[in-house]
Design an enzyme around this catalytic site. Structure first.
Site, PDB file in Angstrom:
ATOM      1  CD  GLN A  15      31.051  -4.105  49.542  1.00  0.00           C
ATOM      2  OE1 GLN A  15      30.309  -5.076  49.565  1.00  0.00           O
ATOM      3  NE2 GLN A  15      32.130  -4.079  48.784  1.00  0.00           N
ATOM      4  CG  HIS A  44      34.407   6.392  61.880  1.00  0.00           C
ATOM      5  ND1 HIS A  44      33.102   6.286  62.299  1.00  0.00           N
ATOM      6  CD2 HIS A  44      34.348   6.745  60.567  1.00  0.00           C
ATOM      7  CE1 HIS A  44      32.286   6.557  61.299  1.00  0.00           C
ATOM      8  NE2 HIS A  44      33.018   6.839  60.234  1.00  0.00           N
ATOM      9  CG  ASP A 102      31.693   8.018  57.450  1.00  0.00           C
ATOM     10  OD1 ASP A 102      31.709   6.838  57.885  1.00  0.00           O
ATOM     11  OD2 ASP A 102      32.329   8.944  57.984  1.00  0.00           O
ATOM     12  NE  ARG A 154      23.852 -11.945  47.962  1.00  0.00           N
ATOM     13  CZ  ARG A 154      25.148 -11.848  48.230  1.00  0.00           C
ATOM     14  NH1 ARG A 154      26.003 -11.491  47.294  1.00  0.00           N
ATOM     15  NH2 ARG A 154      25.609 -12.118  49.423  1.00  0.00           N
ATOM     16  CG  HIS A 191      27.687  -8.334  52.394  1.00  0.00           C
ATOM     17  ND1 HIS A 191      27.302  -8.887  51.192  1.00  0.00           N
ATOM     18  CD2 HIS A 191      29.012  -8.069  52.257  1.00  0.00           C
ATOM     19  CE1 HIS A 191      28.335  -8.924  50.357  1.00  0.00           C
ATOM     20  NE2 HIS A 191      29.396  -8.423  50.984  1.00  0.00           N
ATOM     21  CG  ASN A 208      28.531 -12.037  51.266  1.00  0.00           C
ATOM     22  OD1 ASN A 208      28.206 -12.523  50.180  1.00  0.00           O
ATOM     23  ND2 ASN A 208      29.704 -11.438  51.448  1.00  0.00           N
ATOM     24  CD  GLU A 209      32.436 -13.573  49.842  1.00  0.00           C
ATOM     25  OE1 GLU A 209      33.257 -12.880  50.468  1.00  0.00           O
ATOM     26  OE2 GLU A 209      32.420 -13.646  48.605  1.00  0.00           O
ATOM     27  CG  ASN A 261      29.372 -14.429  46.861  1.00  0.00           C
ATOM     28  OD1 ASN A 261      28.269 -14.523  46.327  1.00  0.00           O
ATOM     29  ND2 ASN A 261      29.615 -13.606  47.870  1.00  0.00           N
ATOM     30  CE1 TYR A 270      33.817 -10.863  42.584  1.00  0.00           C
ATOM     31  CE2 TYR A 270      33.327 -12.377  44.369  1.00  0.00           C
ATOM     32  CZ  TYR A 270      33.081 -11.193  43.691  1.00  0.00           C
ATOM     33  OH  TYR A 270      32.095 -10.351  44.127  1.00  0.00           O
ATOM     34  CD  GLU A 284      29.405 -10.886  46.374  1.00  0.00           C
ATOM     35  OE1 GLU A 284      30.640 -10.824  46.193  1.00  0.00           O
ATOM     36  OE2 GLU A 284      28.870 -10.637  47.464  1.00  0.00           O
TER      37      GLU A 284
HETATM   38  C1  PNW Z   1      33.324 -10.472  48.018  1.00  0.00           C
HETATM   39  N1  PNW Z   1      38.811 -13.793  47.520  1.00  0.00           N
HETATM   40  O1  PNW Z   1      34.486 -10.615  48.769  1.00  0.00           O
HETATM   41  C2  PNW Z   1      32.351  -9.706  48.881  1.00  0.00           C
HETATM   42  O2  PNW Z   1      31.171 -10.419  49.128  1.00  0.00           O
HETATM   43  C3  PNW Z   1      32.051  -8.329  48.390  1.00  0.00           C
HETATM   44  O3  PNW Z   1      31.581  -7.544  49.455  1.00  0.00           O
HETATM   45  C4  PNW Z   1      33.273  -7.729  47.737  1.00  0.00           C
HETATM   46  O4  PNW Z   1      33.137  -6.390  47.414  1.00  0.00           O
HETATM   47  C5  PNW Z   1      33.547  -8.552  46.494  1.00  0.00           C
HETATM   48  O5  PNW Z   1      33.679  -9.924  46.801  1.00  0.00           O
HETATM   49  C6  PNW Z   1      34.791  -8.100  45.749  1.00  0.00           C
HETATM   50  O6  PNW Z   1      35.913  -8.191  46.575  1.00  0.00           O
HETATM   51  C7  PNW Z   1      35.533 -11.411  48.387  1.00  0.00           C
HETATM   52  O7  PNW Z   1      39.935 -13.502  47.952  1.00  0.00           O
HETATM   53  C8  PNW Z   1      36.809 -11.007  48.738  1.00  0.00           C
HETATM   54  O8  PNW Z   1      38.679 -14.774  46.788  1.00  0.00           O
HETATM   55  C9  PNW Z   1      37.898 -11.798  48.453  1.00  0.00           C
HETATM   56  C10 PNW Z   1      37.712 -13.002  47.808  1.00  0.00           C
HETATM   57  C11 PNW Z   1      36.443 -13.407  47.446  1.00  0.00           C
HETATM   58  C12 PNW Z   1      35.363 -12.601  47.728  1.00  0.00           C
END
Ligand code: PNW
Length: 528
Positions: A38, A58, A71, A96, A141, A185-186, A328, A330, A398
């Site tokens: 990223q 690509h 890129d 991190r 990741h 990661n995830e 992580n 959100y 995160e």
């Molecule tokens: C994370 N959801 O992805 C990733 O670890 C990161 O690379 C990403 O940029 C960041 O969150 C923001 O998107 C997720 O749907 C994507 O709950 C989707 C979910 C959770 C985490």
């Protein structure tokens, strides 16, 4: 009247006393997070090998909303010193980031180690360590070497050998300075999105078995890399090794028994699939979901369950294989046993779970369709994990908020509100006795947001992707986060009135200066 005033004042004082007294401990680690694909760019610099995201972007540019790719991204490959200056400006305790597997092992397997790749990460790590910033390294990741994908990637039952070898190369080269390792990661995003559906590389879309087989192979790879660390590196290097799982809160829509069971099934399908085998007392896949998939598979004419089993040996290998739980987080969602059901491919993980989800429209919406400010979601998630898995050490690895490039570009009040809300959740969790050791904001800077390209921005620092040197400028949230780290307190009233940060990246000095008047950039840039 007089009495009313006294009561009013008391209320204000009590309120004020409350937030001032709620402090993060001094040894709590505040940080920010990013991931290699990223931000790094340099996709084929020196002898770096191709990854599945290089291949996808690509060969199928339409897969990405703005037809962009990683890129060059924020070109951390050239700008890593600037990144560390930003960390220092914020006062971060930890950072991190992830290693691009194919940058240090161009072929994926360990026959050839890239000197240039090792040198890049050595420089990045040394720069952090120089300023007392604790590096937290994610080994994977999402950017699998394409050569390993050609051999089946996570579907190959020997995947764990490739991953363990790669992990050992990383421990050997960086473990003298890196004391916090995160294997994956995830897993949900790797397995469900990459193999069980078609939203992330490598877009396998094997909806019936993709998620489950990937989950098993990933967990075994994780455990092998964990045990390799514990046995051969930890005694000398003395660090810790864990995994990061996305744990969004999933609660029942009503208090009915059916809805509560539906929420539990959904939690198992979202993250229990990966957490239960590692953190539960018995290990193995979560029981209720495992039963559902077994009987549905039989009904659907499969000769065996679409969810593979762990042998006893495998179950024991995976169980307990983590020194901490990386979370992580959100958002949150409400689940119903009967309402809001959507149709899903049959068979698939979501069809197996078979529940409806509801997101109240009054929950503020970010620029990402899946991300809303769900009240107290982090508190619910952390206290739930604390109880369910017997008080694990937890790091929030995160947590963040997206805005579209045009709205609130520098004055990102939505992000400020979100961070304050979630950090208050973290304080509540600490008060409830959760063993929470740190918090990483996503993200240090704007970056390539996978399928959404550069259309959804998560950065404390804005990145001007059109500029030659990928200039970084702090948003308001950067100043607010800096203040929180400095004071260890979440002040709901803090307004930065004079916003200046100096970032000297060798090309120019730049500042973001608002002087109590918030204006949108670009800000004056004076060259060296
Ligand atoms: C994370 N959801 O992805 C990733 O670890 C990161 O690379 C990403 O940029 C960041 O969150 C923001 O998107 C997720 O749907 C994507 O709950 C989707 C979910 C959770 C985490």
């Amino acid at each position: 009247m007089k009495l009313l005033i006294i009561i009013g004042l008391a209320a204000v004082w009590c309120d004020a006393a409350q937030w001032q007294d709620r402090r993060f401990p001094d040894d709590f680690r505040f940080g920010a997070a990013t991931a290699a694909y990223q931000i790094e760019g340099g996709w084929n610099a020196d002898d770096k090998g191709e990854s599945i995201w290089d291949r996808l972007t690509h060969t199928n540019p339409d897969f990405i909303a703005d037809r962009s790719n990683g890129d060059v991204a924020a070109d951390t490959y050239s700008n890593y010193r600037t990144d560390v200056q930003m960390m220092r400006e914020l006062g971060l305790d930890a950072y991190r980031f992830s290693i691009a597997w194919s940058r240090i092992l161009p072929n994926g397997i360990s026959s050839k180690v890239s000197d240039a790749g090792i040198a890049f990460y050595n420089n990045y790590i040394n720069e952090m360590v120089k300023y007392n910033i604790t590096p937290m390294v994610t080994l994977y990741h999402w950017d699998l070497p394409q050569k390993l994908q050609d051999l089946g990637g996570f579907m190959n039952p020997n995947f764990h050998e490739w991953f363990e070898d790669y992990a050992r190369v990383a421990y050997e080269n960086f473990g003298d300075r890196v004391k916090h390792w995160i294997t994956f990661n995830e897993p949900r995003e790797i397995c469900y999105e990459g193999y069980g559906s078609d939203t992330k590389a490598p877009v396998i879309n094997a909806t019936d078995i993709g998620t489950y087989y990937c989950a098993k192979n990933l967990l075994i790879a994780h455990a092998k890399a964990y045990h390799a660390y514990v046995k051969d590196f930890k005694p000398k290097q003395g660090g810790v090794c864990g995994i990061t799982i996305s744990v969004n809160w999933v609660g029942p829509l009503t208090d009915s028994e059916d809805d509560r069971l539906a929420a539990e099934i959904k939690r198992q399908a979202e993250w229990g699939l990966y957490a239960e085998p590692i953190f539960s007392e018995y290990g193995g896949f979560p029981a209720e979901l495992c039963n559902i998939v077994a009987w549905k598979s039989a009904e659907q004419g499969y000769r065996r369950s679409r969810m593979p089993e762990f042998t006893d040996e495998e179950r024991t290998l995976v169980r307990g294989s983590s020194d901490f739980f990386g979370v992580n987080h959100y958002s949150g969602t409400l689940v119903s046993a009967t309402h809001y059901k959507e149709t899903h491919p049959v068979p698939s993980l979501l069809d197996d779970a078979g529940v409806g989800v509801y997101n109240p429209p009054e929950w503020p919406q970010s620029a990402s369709s899946w991300l809303r400010l769900s009240p107290n979601s982090l508190y619910y998630a952390l206290t739930h994990l604390d109880t369910k898995y017997n008080k694990p050490i937890i790091y929030v690895t995160e947590n963040g908020w997206s805005e579209s490039p045009e709205d609130g570009y520098y004055i990102d009040n939505g992000r400020v509100e979100y961070f304050r809300a979630k950090l208050n959740d973290a304080l509540d969790a600490l008060e409830a006795g959760v063993d929470l050791r740190g918090y990483m904001a996503w993200s240090l800077m704007d970056n390539f947001e996978w399928n959404q390209g550069y259309l959804e921005r998560f950065g404390l620092f804005e990145v001007d992707f059109k500029s030659e040197y990928k200039e970084r400028r702090p948003r308001k949230s950067a100043f607010v986060y800096k203040h929180i780290i400095e004071t260890r307190v979440v002040d709901p009233y803090y307004e930065p009135d004079s916003l200046t940060m100096w970032i000297d990246d060798g090309h120019y000095f730049q500042s973001a200066y608002y002087n109590n008047q918030y204006s949108s950039g670009p800000f004056s840039v004076s060259y060296n």
